[in-house]
Design a protein around this motif. Structure first.
Motif, short mmCIF file in Angstrom:
data_model
loop_
_atom_site.label_atom_id
_atom_site.label_comp_id
_atom_site.label_asym_id
_atom_site.label_seq_id
_atom_site.Cartn_x
_atom_site.Cartn_y
_atom_site.Cartn_z
N SER A 166 5.70 -4.96 -3.00
CA SER A 166 4.63 -5.38 -2.09
C SER A 166 5.21 -5.85 -0.75
O SER A 166 4.70 -5.49 0.32
CB SER A 166 3.81 -6.50 -2.73
N ILE A 222 -0.32 -5.17 0.87
CA ILE A 222 -0.50 -4.42 -0.38
C ILE A 222 -0.49 -5.41 -1.53
O ILE A 222 0.48 -6.16 -1.71
CB ILE A 222 0.60 -3.35 -0.55
N ASN A 223 -1.56 -5.42 -2.30
CA ASN A 223 -1.71 -6.35 -3.40
C ASN A 223 -0.80 -5.94 -4.56
O ASN A 223 -0.94 -4.84 -5.10
CB ASN A 223 -3.17 -6.39 -3.86
N THR A 233 -2.92 -5.18 -7.99
CA THR A 233 -3.94 -4.13 -8.11
C THR A 233 -3.60 -2.84 -7.36
O THR A 233 -4.27 -1.82 -7.59
CB THR A 233 -5.28 -4.64 -7.57
N GLU A 234 -2.60 -2.88 -6.48
CA GLU A 234 -2.34 -1.70 -5.65
C GLU A 234 -0.95 -1.11 -5.86
O GLU A 234 -0.53 -0.22 -5.12
CB GLU A 234 -2.54 -2.07 -4.17
N TYR A 246 1.77 3.49 -5.22
CA TYR A 246 0.96 2.47 -4.55
C TYR A 246 -0.18 3.13 -3.79
O TYR A 246 -0.08 4.29 -3.35
CB TYR A 246 1.81 1.57 -3.64
N PRO A 276 -4.77 2.27 -2.66
CA PRO A 276 -5.92 1.37 -2.74
C PRO A 276 -6.33 1.12 -4.19
O PRO A 276 -6.26 2.02 -5.04
CB PRO A 276 -7.02 2.10 -1.97
N ALA A 277 -6.76 -0.09 -4.47
CA ALA A 277 -7.06 -0.51 -5.84
C ALA A 277 -8.04 0.42 -6.57
O ALA A 277 -7.82 0.73 -7.75
CB ALA A 277 -7.58 -1.94 -5.84
N MET A 304 -6.01 3.31 -7.74
CA MET A 304 -4.93 2.93 -8.64
C MET A 304 -5.44 2.58 -10.04
O MET A 304 -4.71 2.70 -11.03
CB MET A 304 -4.16 1.74 -8.06
#
Length: 470
Positions: free
Chosen positions: A124, A135-136, A139-140, A308, A310-311, A314
């Motif tokens: 991240s 970037i989470n 979750t990402e 990686y 977007p949630a 993903m």
């Protein structure tokens, strides 16, 4: 009479006499219970029942299985497979040893399924800088069993029956079977080298280009995704911003996902620049990017990769991952995380491994290009990666291709070279669909992330061959 024969057939069951008696077979075929005995010997397994599932049929042939076996048999100088034959950085391997023998015994046990906390935090930090957005880590980012599994989880998680996936040729050979296994339909668009002038000794990977009209025509309302590999294997092409913008515009126009295979992201040679397609306008929301610890730290055997994006996208990968691999080795993830910790502190320094490795490989690239040119091949000088393809057709008169039985010329060339010159490369037609395999027949792929002495040995083998006559 038929009743007597049938009773006798049933009493003999599937014995040797029954199997070899045409009269009894004919009688038995009239009785359902006896027909079953005639097709499957009692206690045995029906091979038809346990045949390869239809979704995998036609995918049995693997260039890697075939050429690893060839190398074991012929014992050549192997420039075929893409891995270093010299040690990775000391801090990387020492890090793994420290993890395995350290005081924190829990680092030898299961970790978080979607990625070891230390590693996803490091990823991240890194990619938030490179992509220019936070970037989470929870979750990402997904940590996978190599980039291979990242691609598998992406394709299985997003492709269904009837979905079309655009694949740029030549391609890493897992793309096609992964799409087919998911029920999708691959749509192939080849890179083609520009026509070269007579006497040219080498070309650039930038000379391999897509036809914009051909690429555009591959997209339609059924298009679900495109697989983009940059820097590219095996050509070594680093896609330009103009080329990436064309791809991005098509993804936006047709509401398609971009699967960005960027495992060679650090292996780019000046003056070229790797541009992450996720950074282009509107593309973060529709891009899943794949990376590799094996390529990043020169430890391909560690088999740690990641994806990686977007949630919402993903989440599909996470579901596939949790139901097949579930979690990756904790000690290796921790060692990779420690490697990133070090490199993040010196990311802008010349000492950073992500900068020193391409400097080291550039000299090896130039060495290989020179000795391939000297022998009469026409190499494509890669802008990135550590593979080089070369046109071997100017040497066709020196190779008795009829000694090998394969359909495609590059298979015959590489096998003859492995057996007779003890130098192994990979046939690039393996990276094309059946219809387009002739586009790769005149080329061979070599890997140059090898010890200098092995590259010099390859030069010596080819020089000796050049001076010989068949």
């Amino acid at each position: 009479m038929l009743r007597v024969l049938s009773k006798q057939a049933l009493s003999w069951g599937s014995s040797h006499i029954f199997v070899n008696s045409p009269v009894l077979i004919a009688a038995c075929n009239l009785i359902p219970s006896c027909r079953k005995l005639s097709s499957v010997r009692e206690g045995s397994m029906d091979p038809k029942k346990f045949a390869l599932p239809a979704r995998y049929q036609g995918q049995e042939k693997s260039v890697w299985v075939e050429y690893i076996q060839l190398a074991l048999e012929t014992k050549p100088l192997n420039l075929g497979q893409g891995f270093p034959d010299y040690p990775p950085p000391d801090y990387v391997t020492k890090g793994l040893a420290d993890v395995a023998t350290g005081e924190n015994v829990l680092l030898n046990q299961y970790t978080r399924g979607f990625g070891h906390p230390h590693l996803v935090a490091a990823l991240s930090r890194l990619y938030s800088q490179l992509v220019g957005r936070p970037i989470n880590s929870q979750t990402e980012i997904l940590v996978t069993s190599g980039a291979y599994e990242a691609l598998f989880s992406t394709i299985q998680g997003h492709i269904g029956p009837g979905d079309e996936v655009v694949i740029i040729e030549p391609y890493f050979d897992c793309y096609e079977p992964m799409v087919l296994t998911a029920g999708g339909k691959p749509v192939f668009v080849p890179l083609r080298p520009k026509k070269r002038e007579s006497g040219v000794k080498s070309i650039s990977s930038a000379d391999w280009v897509l036809d914009p009209d051909e690429l555009s025509s591959a997209f339609n309302e059924r298009t679900k995704a495109i697989v983009l590999n940059t820097p590219h294997n095996p050509v070594g092409k680093v896609f330009s911003k103009k080329e990436l913008t064309l791809i991005a515009d098509l993804c936006l126009r047709w509401d398609a996902l971009c699967i960005a295979d960027e495992v060679y992201e650090w292996l780019v040679y000046p003056p070229n620049e790797h541009i992450r397609i996720a950074t282009l306008p509107g593309m973060w929301e529709r891009t899943i990017t794949v990376g590799s610890a094996g390529k990043t730290f020169s430890v391909t055997g560690w088999k740690i990769g990641w994806a990686y994006g977007p949630a919402p996208l993903m989440a599909n990968l996470q579901l596939v991952h949790q139901n097949c691999v579930y979690t990756c080795p904790t000690p290796i993830q921790e060692a990779v995380a420690r490697g990133f910790d070090l490199e993040l502190e010196r990311l802008d320094s010349p000492e950073c491994y992500f900068k020193s490795l391409p400097r080291e490989l550039e000299a090896k690239r130039d060495l290989m290009a020179n000795f391939l040119s000297d022998v009469g091949m026409v190499p494509t000088i890669p802008q990135g990666g550590y593979f080089m393809i070369a046109d071997w057709s100017p040497l066709a008169s020196k190779v008795p291709l009829d000694q090998e039985k394969d359909k495609w010329k590059d298979y015959r060339f590489t096998k003859w070279m492995s057996k007779n010159l003890k130098l192994q490369g990979i046939p690039p037609s393996a990276f094309y669909c059946t219809e387009h395999k002739p586009l790769g027949e005149d080329f061979v792929r070599y890997c140059f992330i090898k010890k200098d002495e092995n590259l010099h040995e390859a030069a010596k083998i080819l020089k000796k061959w050049k001076g010989s006559s068949l």
